[in-house]
Design a protein around this motif. Structure first.
Motif, mmCIF file in Angstrom:
data_model
loop_
_atom_site.group_PDB
_atom_site.id
_atom_site.type_symbol
_atom_site.label_atom_id
_atom_site.label_comp_id
_atom_site.label_asym_id
_atom_site.label_seq_id
_atom_site.Cartn_x
_atom_site.Cartn_y
_atom_site.Cartn_z
ATOM 1 N N UNK A 104 0.841 -1.203 0.000
ATOM 2 C CA UNK A 104 0.000 0.000 0.000
ATOM 3 C C UNK A 104 0.873 1.248 0.000
ATOM 4 N N UNK A 135 -4.959 -0.405 -9.294
ATOM 5 C CA UNK A 135 -6.410 -0.477 -9.431
ATOM 6 C C UNK A 135 -7.061 -1.358 -8.369
ATOM 7 N N UNK A 136 -6.346 -2.352 -7.877
ATOM 8 C CA UNK A 136 -6.926 -3.261 -6.889
ATOM 9 C C UNK A 136 -6.919 -2.659 -5.484
ATOM 10 N N UNK A 180 -7.624 0.787 -3.401
ATOM 11 C CA UNK A 180 -8.083 2.168 -3.348
ATOM 12 C C UNK A 180 -7.733 2.804 -2.023
ATOM 13 N N UNK A 181 -6.463 2.718 -1.640
ATOM 14 C CA UNK A 181 -6.039 3.300 -0.372
ATOM 15 C C UNK A 181 -6.252 4.807 -0.369
ATOM 16 N N UNK A 182 -6.957 5.298 0.622
ATOM 17 C CA UNK A 182 -7.136 6.742 0.750
ATOM 18 C C UNK A 182 -5.943 7.306 1.497
ATOM 19 N N UNK A 201 -11.326 6.640 -12.105
ATOM 20 C CA UNK A 201 -11.213 5.183 -12.077
ATOM 21 C C UNK A 201 -10.868 4.620 -13.451
ATOM 22 N N UNK A 202 -11.362 5.273 -14.493
ATOM 23 C CA UNK A 202 -10.978 4.861 -15.846
ATOM 24 C C UNK A 202 -9.471 5.012 -16.036
ATOM 25 N N UNK A 254 -7.536 2.353 -13.877
ATOM 26 C CA UNK A 254 -7.651 0.969 -14.332
ATOM 27 C C UNK A 254 -6.940 0.763 -15.672
ATOM 28 N N UNK A 255 -7.076 1.716 -16.597
ATOM 29 C CA UNK A 255 -6.433 1.563 -17.906
ATOM 30 C C UNK A 255 -4.914 1.640 -17.760
ATOM 31 N N UNK A 299 -3.616 -1.534 -16.326
ATOM 32 C CA UNK A 299 -3.549 -2.613 -17.313
ATOM 33 C C UNK A 299 -2.325 -2.465 -18.205
ATOM 34 N N UNK A 356 0.573 -3.625 -16.305
ATOM 35 C CA UNK A 356 0.644 -5.089 -16.197
ATOM 36 C C UNK A 356 1.327 -5.692 -17.419
#
Lengths: 237, 237
Positions: free
Chosen positions: B73, B120-121, B123-125, B159-160, B163-164, B167, B170
């Motif tokens: 984290x 993306x996995x 979402x630590x604030x 979030x888009x 996440x993109x 990916x 990755x």
DNA sequence: ACCTGAACACCGTTCAAGT
DNA sequence: ACCTGAACACCGTTCAAGT
């Protein structure tokens, strides 16, 4: 529901009966792995647990999959298959068709979140992926985009859907108490942001949708489709 | 570059000298972990390897992080920090500002792909996330969207992007030979799709951009921004 | 040809003993 | 107060021996 192999109440030291020849196959193993991950998460997917679920020796799985990575690839392809299970009719409305396939993928990922979260990291070219590609490319052409731009928009739309759905799956895959803690963070911490340092975020924080609100994905998809339509209109006009 | 702790050419059996008090701290550990993952990937990040990189006992790290998850984290928050390092000026062009922060996040993720793929996995604030939220929310308000819609579009855009970019990270995090095999799949397999079953995909396959083409992310961001602008215009008109 | 038992290497985590 | 050494539990993988 996770069932034990034989179901008989034997003592733990008792040998399990030998499985009949050919009773173990990739499909049965993938189905068992999906039951394990659905019930207990990706962390519970060990050869030991999978063997227990199958009523087979843990290492018997190596007969059908070279290693754990190959098993995980088979599981992600299984999700692509499931997304197409309901059938994906091609209508005369390419926008509705794009929404349909996006929703089908999102639904399949959330039905098996432990596996869904893995998909964006693995671009396995498998049989069930081709069908999805064909479907989305078809939509982009019917939108009226020229070939090169249709190909670029296909790539972007497909990868956007996979990555966003994978992220939603990752949140859904968290243990319930961990997930609640994440969501609570947004409800609490973000509504207490100091107004001087974060004026905009503080002003709108009461309006922030929940992280797990399915409307988020739907809005993202709609925005993408509207943008594609605008580009197609610009080409035509 | 991975350096050994002391640098002295001692035999492997020799005891390492005791580290001075307080020389180990979260920042130093995070920096060392980033060096390890940059050089050898997430799989190489073990307490053993991290202790070697720090010239400290592997379990000394537990003094500063409860477990490996807490360390990860901290690493993801470090990426948020790095994305803001160049500074994020707010101009009078909210579209350019959205492109700027999206590009900064994408750049930071690809600079440290092994960690970027994890974001993306999680979402630590954390502190460095708040700054990003404020920046994007500000853009959505300046676009002219009413509060509730600005909040929804912030959530979707943020979030888009995460996440993109995750990916893309990755893919970049794969071992070079594995990554080349993935890319080759697209160049070869997809250009041999049977025309009868996959007419659209077969027709456009020569136009498919490479999976690792940075233009993909840029196009996705542009489409999102255009769609937001169109919605704002619809509200105003 | 296929399955099983045992062993091996690796890794996260704990904890009592040191300084 | 902080660090170290040793031990423990767990897991992926290999392989010779069984049927």
């Amino acid at each position: 529901m996770v069932t034990t192999g034989t179901g008989s109440g034997v003592t733990s030291g008792r040998r399990r009966p030998r499985r009949p020849r050919g009773s173990l196959n990739p499909e049965a193993i993938v189905a068992a792995a999906l039951r394990v991950t659905d019930a207990e998460g990706i962390g519970a997917l060990t050869f030991e647990a999978l063997g227990r679920e199958l009523g087979a020796h843990p290492t018997a799985i190596y007969r059908h999959f070279r290693d754990k990575d190959e098993l995980l690839r088979a599981l992600t392809d299984r999700l692509n298959e499931e997304a197409q299970l309901d059938g994906l009719p091609t209508t005369d409305d390419w926008r509705a068709d794009l929404r349909r396939i996006a929703a089908a993928i999102h639904r399949a990922f959330l039905a098996h979140p432990a596996i869904g979260q893995l998909v964006p990291a693995r671009t396995a070219a498998r049989e069930h992926e081709f069908v999805t590609v064909e479907y989305i490319v078809s939509c982009m052409r019917r939108a009226g985009l020229p070939d090169a731009e249709a190909a670029a928009c296909y790539r972007v739309f497909a990868d956007f859907v996979l990555s966003y759905a994978g992220m939603d799956a990752a949140l859904a895959a968290l243990a319930p108490q961990t997930r609640e803690a994440e969501l609570l963070t947004w409800d609490v911490d973000y509504r207490r942001l100091p107004t001087d340092r974060f004026p905009h975020a503080a002003a709108l924080s009461v309006h922030f949708p929940r992280l797990d609100d399915p409307a988020n994905f739907a809005l993202a998809v709609d925005l993408m489709i509207e943008a594609v339509a605008a580009r197609a209109a610009a080409r035509a006009g």
